[in-house]
Design an enzyme around this catalytic site. Structure first.
Site, PDB file in Angstrom:
ATOM      1  N   GLU A 105       0.836  -1.201   0.000  1.00  0.00           N
ATOM      2  CA  GLU A 105       0.000   0.000   0.000  1.00  0.00           C
ATOM      3  C   GLU A 105       0.870   1.251   0.000  1.00  0.00           C
ATOM      4  O   GLU A 105       0.568   2.237  -0.674  1.00  0.00           O
ATOM      5  CB  GLU A 105      -0.945  -0.003   1.213  1.00  0.00           C
ATOM      6  CG  GLU A 105      -2.036  -1.061   1.150  1.00  0.00           C
ATOM      7  CD  GLU A 105      -1.545  -2.473   1.452  1.00  0.00           C
ATOM      8  OE1 GLU A 105      -0.417  -2.619   1.991  1.00  0.00           O
ATOM      9  OE2 GLU A 105      -2.276  -3.444   1.160  1.00  0.00           O
ATOM     10  N   HIS A 107     -11.476  -6.466   7.681  1.00  0.00           N
ATOM     11  CA  HIS A 107     -12.138  -6.173   6.408  1.00  0.00           C
ATOM     12  C   HIS A 107     -13.425  -5.385   6.625  1.00  0.00           C
ATOM     13  O   HIS A 107     -14.363  -5.485   5.847  1.00  0.00           O
ATOM     14  CB  HIS A 107     -12.488  -7.465   5.643  1.00  0.00           C
ATOM     15  CG  HIS A 107     -11.316  -8.343   5.375  1.00  0.00           C
ATOM     16  ND1 HIS A 107     -10.766  -9.158   6.327  1.00  0.00           N
ATOM     17  CD2 HIS A 107     -10.577  -8.521   4.252  1.00  0.00           C
ATOM     18  CE1 HIS A 107      -9.746  -9.815   5.805  1.00  0.00           C
ATOM     19  NE2 HIS A 107      -9.606  -9.446   4.552  1.00  0.00           N
TER      20      HIS A 107
END
Lengths: 352, 411
Positions: free
Chosen positions: A75, A144
């Site tokens: 990321e 998540h």
């Protein structure tokens, strides 16, 4: 205000098609890849496969590998490369597969993208859009399901956006890509396929059956920093965004309260004018978000309402939020602020 | 059953400390001219020996030897020498100005001047460097960057082009191919790769050059940059300036013990060189090789420049507390300015007299620039940019909440 009022180029002849939020987001990227050769799209799994949520499906085939491509699982690398591309003059639209995974990119977002214009006095800028699915309701567990919007609103120089429906999603994403500031674009994944009212046991209603699922095929924008009044009302103002918008709508209907539901759409900078006008009218306010409560964005909203509407308030401002715990897996629906909890908050605000 | 002794933790320690001379044999030097020069399209894995050796051109007598000694115009070498001398004079004067409280902070590049300057002379117009705070030579070698403006940035005065927002030395010069210095370490390394990827995406011919110190290679952004550069075969030069010290921490703590930083590149599939950073000719030749490789679409090169941070980390640091006071005098790769001067004199392209004249002239130039910059104010005399400017450029347009806050401040 009505969402269509914000559309700068939507014409009466624009053809609308029923789209899911996924299709609307894809359409926004498609439109911008077509219009601006400086737009590139990349991230984990977004190339050949088209993204784990399918938001970029078909785009690589249409625009080629040098404009839509897969990235390593990094990321920090994805955002760092996007910042460098921005310095070159490109507009990178990157996907962080889940908002829960943005943390390794924090330095590049907070210290670099957000401050590049400031520290270089506009010599370099980072006109990047960072898309990330957020929120729970899909049994994603604690890695998540998070809603980290408040981590971004605390950073000066960022814009933070969270649409609640396909029409806004497309118009806001186009506006974000065109924006010269870095934009954090949070996509409530529970809303990808239908407006979710919080009754998780009920069958999913598809976007094709909802008015906000009708999306113009071509270019239009929904202005950043503009809220929409999802439902006008007189008794109570509800300030909310993302996954909680339709939950709030259901809760008001179930509680029989004539609530004015404001979908912030842009969390920061935000449309304070719409908020203040509504609270001054109703005299009551409930803030609803899915994220954890303490230091959540709701705290900022409560403070702003208090600063601007104190003498019009008839009751203390209520907050209905996720609990201050990690998002649990099996106990997801005890964590999620569903219609019952939201309605209880409304009732407290009405009694106060 | 085997009986094991108790485990113990290994913490690398430099050979030298205050009062104990450094044993520089850990540098594993090669002799000048002994390292081969492969073609620029060489396979990354085939550079393994180059990542552990040390490319050197100048020997102890100032002769240019071996395959990396290219035909280089003496005029370019004289320009490089003058730029290094100017940089050293500039640094010395600015450090004094900092001691006089005219600026809050300063960072010299003493002993490392050859790296930025010879590298800059190997790049082309339009290329972009993503520097750290010790590559002021990239700017000082250029004729189109005004020294007065640079000093105004250092003084945070009314003419500071960065409006007092950035620490001294955190310059930004897009027009001179110099990316805004962050102050956070390593972030620029992956950004350089992203910029280079953009050039490739657009089918351009420009290349990027990213910079990092030995200490900051321990940051994730370093490894990320190598991965991205390799994966996308980005047209980028990845410079690791190994000056042996990250504030008080020697390069062994950053991961340099028993290996080299260049070797990291080979492990990532990147052509890698380890080069004498105090050898102007070697720096220029290696930079040219890497630039040619990148511009020919053969991909990235990682270059470890072996040098020595002769001064303190910054004006806030006292290296006497953690390393021998005379360490630089014993550093086997010497002083880059003295070495290039020796070479130029050896080839008959320079003289002691010319050197003295150049020194005097450069000192006068820097002094005049400083005087002019100080006429626009210093941090000490309060001639700063308006506080109202603090609210600009956070966003492209001033948002409502910042307009209100500016009003609250009353400016």
């Amino acid at each position: 205000m009505d969402v269509t009022e914000q559309s700068s180029e939507t014409t009466a002849s624009a053809r609308c098609t029923p789209m899911t939020m996924i299709q609307a987001l894809r359409s926004a990227m498609d439109v911008m890849l077509e219009r601006d050769s400086n737009v590139v799209v990349f991230g984990q799994d977004v190339g050949y496969f088209g993204g784990v949520f399918r938001c970029t499906e078909g785009l690589q085939k249409k625009y080629g590998q040098s404009r839509v491509f897969d990235a390593p699982i990094s990321e920090g690398g994805i955002v760092g490369a996007a910042v460098g591309m921005g310095a070159y003059g490109l507009r990178a639209v990157v996907e962080i597969q889940f908002a829960d995974y943005f943390y390794p990119a924090s330095d590049q977002i907070v210290s670099e993208a957000a401050r590049l214009r400031y520290r270089s006095v506009g010599d370099f800028t980072a006109p990047i859009t960072i898309r990330m699915p957020c929120g729970g309701g899909i049994y994603g567990g604690q890695t998540h399901s998070q809603s980290p919007e408040a981590m971004f609103t605390h950073v000066c120089g960022l814009r933070t956006v969270m649409p609640s429906n396909p029409y806004d999603a497309k118009g806001l994403l186009i506006a974000a890509i065109e924006c010269d500031d870095p934009v954090i674009f949070l996509e409530p994944k529970r809303l990808y396929n239908g407006p979710f009212d919080g009754h998780h046991d009920s069958p999913v209603i598809p976007w094709s059956q909802h008015r906000l699922g009708a999306v113009p095929e071509g270019y239009y924008t929904v202005a950043l920093a503009s809220a929409s009044v999802l439902r006008p009302g007189s008794e109570l103002t509800v300030l909310t965004y993302g996954t909680m918008v339709f939950v709030a709508e259901a809760a008001a209907a179930e509680a029989g309260i004539d609530a004015e539901i404001i979908d912030l759409r842009s969390i920061w900078p935000l449309d304070l004018e719409t908020i203040v006008a509504s609270v001054r009218k109703t005299g009551r306010c409930v803030v609803v978000h899915e994220a954890t409560r303490t230091s959540g964005f709701g705290a900022e909203l409560v403070a702003l309402v208090q600063e601007h509407c104190f003498y019009q308030l008839e009751a203390p401002i209520e907050r209905v939020t996720g609990w201050d715990t990690p998002y649990p897996h099996a106990q997801e629906w005890a964590y999620f602020p569903g219609p019952e909890r939201v309605a209880a908050g409304f009732k407290r605000a009405m009694q106060g | 059953m085997t009986r094991h002794q108790a485990l113990h933790l290994h913490v690398p320690e430099p050979t030298g400390r205050p009062g104990r001379e450094t044993d520089f044999s850990y540098l594993r030097l090669s002799r000048a001219g002994k390292i081969r020069r492969p073609p620029v399209d060489t396979q990354a894995l085939a550079t393994r020996d180059l990542a552990y050796g040390l490319v050197r051109v100048l020997d102890d007598e100032g002769r240019a030897l071996g395959p990396w000694a290219s035909q280089i115009d003496p005029q370019l070498l004289r320009r490089g020498l003058a730029a290094m001398m100017k940089t050293r004079i500039f640094d010395a004067r600015m450090l004094i100005a900092q001691r006089q409280k005219k600026m809050s902070f300063y960072m010299q590049c003493l002993g490392e001047e050859a790296i930025a300057i010879a590298h800059a002379l190997a790049l082309a117009p339009g290329d972009m460097c993503f520097p750290t705070y010790r590559q002021q030579g990239l700017l000082l070698v250029r004729e189109d960057v005004d020294m007065v403006e640079m000093i105004c940035q250092l003084l945070s005065n009314g003419r500071d082009p960065l409006k007092g927002r950035q620490l001294p030395v955190m310059y930004s010069y897009k027009r001179a191919g110099f990316f805004s210095i962050s102050g956070n370490l390593a972030t620029q390394f992956i950004q350089a790769v992203g910029w280079a990827m953009a050039s490739a995406i657009k089918g351009d011919t420009r290349i990027a050059s990213g910079w990092i110190g030995d200490g900051a290679t321990a940051e994730a952004d370093f490894d990320t940059a190598l991965t991205f550069a390799h994966v996308y075969r980005a047209p980028v030069i990845l410079n690791v300036v190994n000056n042996q010290w990250a504030i008080s921490t020697f390069q062994g703590i950053a991961g340099g013990e028993g290996t080299t930083f260049a070797a990291r590149g080979v492990g990532c599939g990147i052509a890698s060189l380890r080069v004498d950073g105090n050898d102007f000719l070697a720096v220029h030749a290696a930079s040219q090789w890497a630039a040619e490789r990148a511009r020919s679409n053969f991909g990235p090169t990682l270059i470890e420049w072996v040098t020595y941070r002769a001064g303190p980390h910054s004006s806030s640091d006292d290296p006497g507390k953690y390393r021998p006071a005379d360490d630089w005098a014993h550093f086997p790769l010497g002083d880059p300015i003295a070495r290039l001067k020796q070479h130029l004199i050896a080839i008959g392209a320079w003289s002691e007299k010319e050197n003295e004249e150049a020194q005097r002239e450069l000192e006068a130039q820097v002094a005049a620039a400083q005087k002019e910059a100080e006429s626009h104010g210093t941090l000490a005399d309060g001639h700063l940019r308006s506080a109202a400017e603090m609210f600009q450029d956070v966003y492209k347009e001033l948002p409502e909440h910042l307009r209100r806050q500016r009003q609250e401040l009353g400016v």
